[in-house]
Design a protein around this motif. Structure first.
Motif: not given
Length: 282
Positions: A130-148, A197-207
């Motif tokens: 009843x709260x929230x649901x999310x997906x994160x995009x990671x390069x290493x399978x671990x939380x931290x530095x992920x776009x969500x 969500x756009x397929x291509x985005x300008x290079x940015x840390x959070x995207x």
């Protein structure tokens, strides 16, 4: 200035109908006398009894028609949230299901789908919360530095799309939100949403660029006054390989309750126990 012609027309109609109390002209007085007999009795002239209805109809016409005489466009009706179709999984979109074997978007603990639409990627998410649901995009399978990307159910009953960035184990909301065409619903104790969500985005840390492959992190949990809190399970599921939006897969990941007899170690133990029982003790 576009309302001036309508205002002038309205004043003329009010004057003609006698609503503004303007004295009739001599011509009008003659017309009135012509409509009565010598003793002030009604003559054969039809009295102007439809002045109000004429005024009302013309006023409504001027109100609902443009200066060119065309009806003003009306807002289209709001369509209800279209249910997520699982028959398209692996065919026209990719799907990831976490939960009971054979579950779908309305019964899985967690469900995600993705598909390309032009220069966008459309995501659909649903979870038993009843709260929230999310997906994160990671390069290493671990939380931290992920776009969500997360869908959050607030106290007003609405489901809104938010953009987060994982700082360690903590999700920080980012003001720049790449989501568009967003919609969501909270029904049957499930948060369900859909957005592009756009397929291509300008290079940015959070995207991240979605044309690249990423490990997908799946999480859900409660929310307090529209703000997310810690996810429901200590170790949220992660895709076992990088997901490409150019490859439509239908992936099933059994939840913890259904992993007991699927793990390699458990199967090895079952085989060993069966061999032991068949051979007997020495």
């Amino acid at each position: 200035m576009i309302f001036l012609p309508r205002l002038v027309k309205l004043l003329v109609l009010l004057i003609q109908s006698g609503w503004l109390g303007v004295a009739p002209s001599p011509t009008d007085e003659g017309a009135l006398r012509a409509g009565h007999g010598e003793h002030g009795e009604p003559g054969h002239q039809e009295p102007h009894k439809d002045s109000y209805s004429t005024f009302a109809s013309e006023f409504l016409e001027s109100r609902y028609l443009s200066d060119d005489g065309y009806p003003f466009p009306t807002a289209p009706p709001v369509d209800p949230f279209a249910k997520i179709k699982v028959v398209d999984c692996g065919v026209t979109k990719g799907c990831i299901r976490y939960g009971k074997p054979g579950c779908d978007a309305e019964t899985c603990d967690y469900f995600l789908s993705y598909r390309r639409i032009g220069t966008d990627v459309e995501y659909e998410m649903s979870s038993d919360t009843d709260g929230w649901v999310a997906v994160g995009f990671s390069s290493d399978k671990k939380m931290g530095g992920d776009d969500v990307m997360g869908c959050v159910h607030d106290d007003n009953g609405r489901v809104r799309i938010h953009h987060f960035y994982n700082v360690g184990q903590w999700a920080k909301e980012i003001k720049r939100n790449p989501a568009r065409d967003e919609e969501g619903v909270f029904e049957n104790n499930r948060v369900t949403c859909r957005f592009k969500r756009p397929l291509y985005v300008p290079r940015e840390e959070t995207l991240v660029d979605l044309h690249l492959s990423w490990y997908y992190l799946f999480a859900w949990g409660p929310a307090i006054q529209g703000s997310i809190t810690r996810h429901d399970i200590d170790n949220p599921p992660v895709s076992d390989h990088m997901i490409s939006i150019y490859k439509y897969e239908d992936i099933f990941m059994p939840s913890t309750a259904y992993q007991t007899f699927n793990s390699p170690l458990c199967l090895l133990l079952i085989v060993a126990l069966t061999f032991y029982l068949l051979m007997g003790t020495p």
